[in-house]
Each structure stands twice: as C-alpha cells, then as structure tokens.
Motif scaffolding. Structure first.
Motif, PDB file in Angstrom:
ATOM      1  N   VAL A  12      50.417  39.385  49.831  1.00 34.64           N
ATOM      2  CA  VAL A  12      49.463  40.230  50.658  1.00 34.64           C
ATOM      3  C   VAL A  12      50.450  41.237  51.481  1.00 34.64           C
ATOM      4  CG1 VAL A  12      48.177  39.790  53.004  1.00 34.64           C
ATOM      5  CG2 VAL A  12      48.151  37.937  51.124  1.00 34.64           C
ATOM      6  N   ASP A  13      49.806  42.445  51.259  1.00 34.90           N
ATOM      7  CA  ASP A  13      50.747  43.548  51.325  1.00 34.90           C
ATOM      8  C   ASP A  13      50.584  43.902  53.019  1.00 34.90           C
ATOM      9  OD1 ASP A  13      51.227  44.108  48.975  1.00 34.90           O
ATOM     10  OD2 ASP A  13      49.834  45.844  48.878  1.00 34.90           O
ATOM     11  N   ASP A  14      51.731  44.415  53.676  1.00 35.80           N
ATOM     12  CA  ASP A  14      51.812  44.807  55.119  1.00 35.80           C
ATOM     13  C   ASP A  14      50.544  45.775  55.223  1.00 35.80           C
ATOM     14  OD1 ASP A  14      54.107  43.535  55.547  1.00 35.80           O
ATOM     15  OD2 ASP A  14      55.109  45.245  55.266  1.00 35.80           O
ATOM     16  N   GLY A  15      49.952  45.551  56.356  1.00 30.68           N
ATOM     17  CA  GLY A  15      48.630  46.046  56.841  1.00 30.68           C
ATOM     18  C   GLY A  15      47.249  45.670  56.357  1.00 30.68           C
ATOM     19  N   ALA A  16      47.183  44.523  55.267  1.00 29.33           N
ATOM     20  CA  ALA A  16      46.263  43.814  55.248  1.00 29.33           C
ATOM     21  C   ALA A  16      45.827  42.917  56.482  1.00 29.33           C
ATOM     22  CB  ALA A  16      46.422  42.881  53.905  1.00 29.33           C
ATOM     23  N   VAL A  17      44.702  42.851  56.645  1.00 32.45           N
ATOM     24  CA  VAL A  17      43.989  41.699  57.770  1.00 32.45           C
ATOM     25  C   VAL A  17      43.513  40.728  57.015  1.00 32.45           C
ATOM     26  CG1 VAL A  17      42.593  41.771  59.714  1.00 32.45           C
ATOM     27  CG2 VAL A  17      43.685  43.896  59.108  1.00 32.45           C
ATOM     28  N   VAL A  18      44.070  39.556  57.303  1.00 33.88           N
ATOM     29  CA  VAL A  18      43.630  38.266  56.615  1.00 33.88           C
ATOM     30  C   VAL A  18      43.293  37.354  58.104  1.00 33.88           C
ATOM     31  CG1 VAL A  18      44.508  36.192  55.486  1.00 33.88           C
ATOM     32  CG2 VAL A  18      45.067  38.490  54.519  1.00 33.88           C
ATOM     33  N   GLU A  19      42.117  36.962  58.244  1.00 34.36           N
ATOM     34  CA  GLU A  19      41.698  36.374  59.505  1.00 34.36           C
ATOM     35  C   GLU A  19      41.886  34.914  59.169  1.00 34.36           C
ATOM     36  OE1 GLU A  19      40.618  37.483  62.248  1.00 34.36           O
ATOM     37  OE2 GLU A  19      40.185  39.641  61.692  1.00 34.36           O
ATOM     38  N   PRO A  20      41.962  34.114  60.273  1.00 37.58           N
ATOM     39  CA  PRO A  20      42.289  32.592  60.088  1.00 37.58           C
ATOM     40  C   PRO A  20      41.420  31.817  59.287  1.00 37.58           C
ATOM     41  CG  PRO A  20      42.095  33.272  62.645  1.00 37.58           C
ATOM     42  CD  PRO A  20      41.842  34.596  61.663  1.00 37.58           C
ATOM     43  N   GLY A  21      41.873  30.867  58.516  1.00 36.33           N
ATOM     44  CA  GLY A  21      41.031  29.987  57.595  1.00 36.33           C
ATOM     45  C   GLY A  21      41.159  30.502  56.353  1.00 36.33           C
ATOM     46  N   MET A  31      45.987  44.173  48.867  1.00 34.72           N
ATOM     47  CA  MET A  31      46.532  45.286  49.411  1.00 34.72           C
ATOM     48  C   MET A  31      46.437  45.728  50.891  1.00 34.72           C
ATOM     49  SD  MET A  31      45.854  48.090  46.358  1.00 34.72           S
ATOM     50  CE  MET A  31      47.060  49.219  47.071  1.00 34.72           C
ATOM     51  N   GLY A  32      47.335  46.388  51.520  1.00 36.14           N
ATOM     52  CA  GLY A  32      47.173  46.890  53.008  1.00 36.14           C
ATOM     53  C   GLY A  32      46.040  47.833  53.021  1.00 36.14           C
ATOM     54  N   GLY A  33      45.214  47.562  54.181  1.00 34.32           N
ATOM     55  CA  GLY A  33      44.296  48.294  54.450  1.00 34.32           C
ATOM     56  C   GLY A  33      43.104  47.377  54.112  1.00 34.32           C
ATOM     57  N   ALA A  34      43.019  46.080  53.428  1.00 34.70           N
ATOM     58  CA  ALA A  34      41.997  45.415  53.096  1.00 34.70           C
ATOM     59  C   ALA A  34      41.676  44.566  54.231  1.00 34.70           C
ATOM     60  CB  ALA A  34      42.278  44.710  51.697  1.00 34.70           C
ATOM     61  N   VAL A  35      40.458  44.024  54.341  1.00 30.83           N
ATOM     62  CA  VAL A  35      40.386  43.204  55.424  1.00 30.83           C
ATOM     63  C   VAL A  35      39.387  41.829  54.878  1.00 30.83           C
ATOM     64  CG1 VAL A  35      38.978  43.108  57.764  1.00 30.83           C
ATOM     65  CG2 VAL A  35      39.974  45.241  56.981  1.00 30.83           C
ATOM     66  N   LEU A  36      39.906  40.737  55.469  1.00 30.94           N
ATOM     67  CA  LEU A  36      39.530  39.641  54.988  1.00 30.94           C
ATOM     68  C   LEU A  36      38.893  38.793  56.110  1.00 30.94           C
ATOM     69  CD1 LEU A  36      41.062  40.417  52.380  1.00 30.94           C
ATOM     70  CD2 LEU A  36      41.397  37.857  52.259  1.00 30.94           C
ATOM     71  N   GLY A  37      37.529  38.632  56.108  1.00 32.59           N
ATOM     72  CA  GLY A  37      36.980  37.974  57.295  1.00 32.59           C
ATOM     73  C   GLY A  37      37.361  36.322  57.350  1.00 32.59           C
ATOM     74  N   GLU A  38      37.008  35.705  58.463  1.00 32.86           N
ATOM     75  CA  GLU A  38      37.608  34.304  58.539  1.00 32.86           C
ATOM     76  C   GLU A  38      37.052  33.508  57.410  1.00 32.86           C
ATOM     77  OE1 GLU A  38      36.144  32.806  62.248  1.00 32.86           O
ATOM     78  OE2 GLU A  38      37.217  34.029  63.372  1.00 32.86           O
ATOM     79  N   CYS A  39      37.991  32.493  57.107  1.00 34.25           N
ATOM     80  CA  CYS A  39      37.513  31.286  56.051  1.00 34.25           C
ATOM     81  C   CYS A  39      37.155  32.077  54.554  1.00 34.25           C
ATOM     82  CB  CYS A  39      36.405  30.581  56.676  1.00 34.25           C
ATOM     83  SG  CYS A  39      36.844  29.777  58.085  1.00 34.25           S
ATOM     84  N   GLY A  51      40.846  49.194  51.659  1.00 33.34           N
ATOM     85  CA  GLY A  51      39.712  49.646  52.088  1.00 33.34           C
ATOM     86  C   GLY A  51      38.395  48.743  51.741  1.00 33.34           C
ATOM     87  N   VAL A  52      38.763  47.668  50.973  1.00 32.95           N
ATOM     88  CA  VAL A  52      37.749  46.746  50.991  1.00 32.95           C
ATOM     89  C   VAL A  52      37.462  45.761  52.056  1.00 32.95           C
ATOM     90  CG1 VAL A  52      37.134  44.334  49.553  1.00 32.95           C
ATOM     91  CG2 VAL A  52      38.203  46.471  48.474  1.00 32.95           C
ATOM     92  N   ARG A  53      36.310  45.495  52.398  1.00 31.71           N
ATOM     93  CA  ARG A  53      35.922  44.573  53.488  1.00 31.71           C
ATOM     94  C   ARG A  53      35.159  43.394  53.192  1.00 31.71           C
ATOM     95  NH1 ARG A  53      37.519  47.537  57.844  1.00 31.71           N
ATOM     96  NH2 ARG A  53      36.490  46.590  59.574  1.00 31.71           N
ATOM     97  N   LEU A  54      35.564  42.205  53.641  1.00 32.42           N
ATOM     98  CA  LEU A  54      35.027  41.073  53.325  1.00 32.42           C
ATOM     99  C   LEU A  54      34.457  40.411  54.636  1.00 32.42           C
ATOM    100  CD1 LEU A  54      37.358  39.522  50.484  1.00 32.42           C
ATOM    101  CD2 LEU A  54      35.400  40.986  50.068  1.00 32.42           C
ATOM    102  N   GLY A  55      33.290  40.099  54.803  1.00 25.34           N
ATOM    103  CA  GLY A  55      32.791  39.271  55.638  1.00 25.34           C
ATOM    104  C   GLY A  55      33.661  37.948  55.796  1.00 25.34           C
ATOM    105  N   ARG A  56      32.963  37.156  56.688  1.00 24.48           N
ATOM    106  CA  ARG A  56      33.187  35.631  56.855  1.00 24.48           C
ATOM    107  C   ARG A  56      32.640  34.840  55.767  1.00 24.48           C
ATOM    108  NH1 ARG A  56      32.021  30.756  59.009  1.00 24.48           N
ATOM    109  NH2 ARG A  56      33.387  30.045  60.439  1.00 24.48           N
TER     110      ARG A  56
END
Length: 191
Positions: A12-21, A31-39, A51-56
C-alpha cells in the motif's frame, strides 16, 4: 467497525487512502492516490491504480487490475480476473495518460469473472455483467448483459434474482417482494 487488515505481502503506497475495515490480501498493490472506502475486500493479486475510487463495501476478487479512471460506487462486486481498460487506442510508443476515459460502476452492480469493461462506459446500479462478457457501451440499471459484445438478455432485482414482467410491465422479486416497473425498455424500482 472491523479493524483494517493488510497482508504482509501486499503493498500500500504512501498517499493511498484505505478507510477502516478494509481487508487487503496476498500480493495486492494499492498505489498512492487510490481511495478505498470503508470495509472493502481486496482479493489476492489485485492492482489498484492511482486515481481509482472505491466506495464502501466494494468486493474485488483475485487477479483484477483496476486502472486510473475507474470509479466503483458502494457495494460493487468485481469477479475474478475481470478487466478494465482506460485508453481507447493504446500504443506502447505514444503516451496517452492525458486521454484516460472514465468508467463508472454504479451502486450494487456485479461484474462477472473474466468480463472485460472497455473504458468510457457506465454500468448502471444493480446491473449484472455475465462472466466473460465484453462491455463496449453503457449498461442500464438492473440489466443482465452477456456475450461479446455484451447485450441485454434480461433484468435482475436488487438482490440479484431474475425478474419476470407481467403484461403491465410489473415484476416482483420472489425473494424480497420488491416491485419493479419496466418503462420504455428500462427498469425502475417501484416505491
């Protein structure tokens, strides 16, 4: 809420957002800049680009690459080895990073194993893309699409049961009792 789990072989690269769960399994790379929603549950050998965005509660099965420009809303399911593209006319010797086409997978949609999603399309909410399908154009809400190129062969409800419409264009899910209406070739949830 569950704790986040990242397998020791995952990156999990620096700058990636990994929400709880979230759960990220063997040999996956976020990659950095990816966003993973909760769970979210990220299977083995998955690549998620910047740049990828995943919801919950997005579930991604093994061997899936999700490239820049892909957005998955909440409760999306991506089956094993399904494929996304992000450039319509790729060439090795020509950089086209500035011409990525966005692909949106709407709330609750399912993409089957080994399906290919050509960039720039929208998969409607609760749609079901069959295994091995090649999606080259938008998929309506609640549609079942199969084949190459993918074509609509029926309709499913929110829980994934096939819908059978009466002469008035009304269907009821046998499992949930939810009702749906077909209007001008599209399906809508009745309220």
């Amino acid at each position: 809420m569950k704790d986040t789990f990242i397998h020791p072989t995952a990156i999990v690269d620096d700058g990636a957002v990994v929400e709880p769960g979230c759960r990220i399994w063997h040999f996956s790379h976020i990659m950095g800049g990816a966003v993973l929603g909760e769970c979210c549950n990220i299977g083995q050998n998955v690549f998620i680009a910047s740049g990828v965005r995943l919801g919950r509660n997005v579930k991604i099965q093994n061997n899936v690459s999700v490239y820049a420009g892909v957005i998955c809303e909440d409760n999306v399911f991506l089956g094993p080895s399904c494929v996304f593209t992000n450039v319509k006319n790729p060439r090795s010797e020509i950089s086209r990073h500035d011409s990525y086409a966005n692909t949106i997978v709407r709330h609750g949609a399912t993409i089957g194993a080994n399906a290919t999603i050509v960039c720039g399309v929208e998969i409607g909410k609760y749609a079901l893309v069959g295994a091995g399908a090649v999606v080259t154009r938008p998929v309506p809400e609640y549609a079942i699409v199969v084949g190459s190129p993918a074509r609509c062969v029926g309709w499913v409800c929110r829980c994934g049961c096939r819908l059978e419409f009466d002469e008035n264009g009304v269907a009821e899910c046998a499992e949930s009792g939810d009702r749906y209406k077909k209007i001008n070739g599209l399906v809508y949830a009745s309220h």
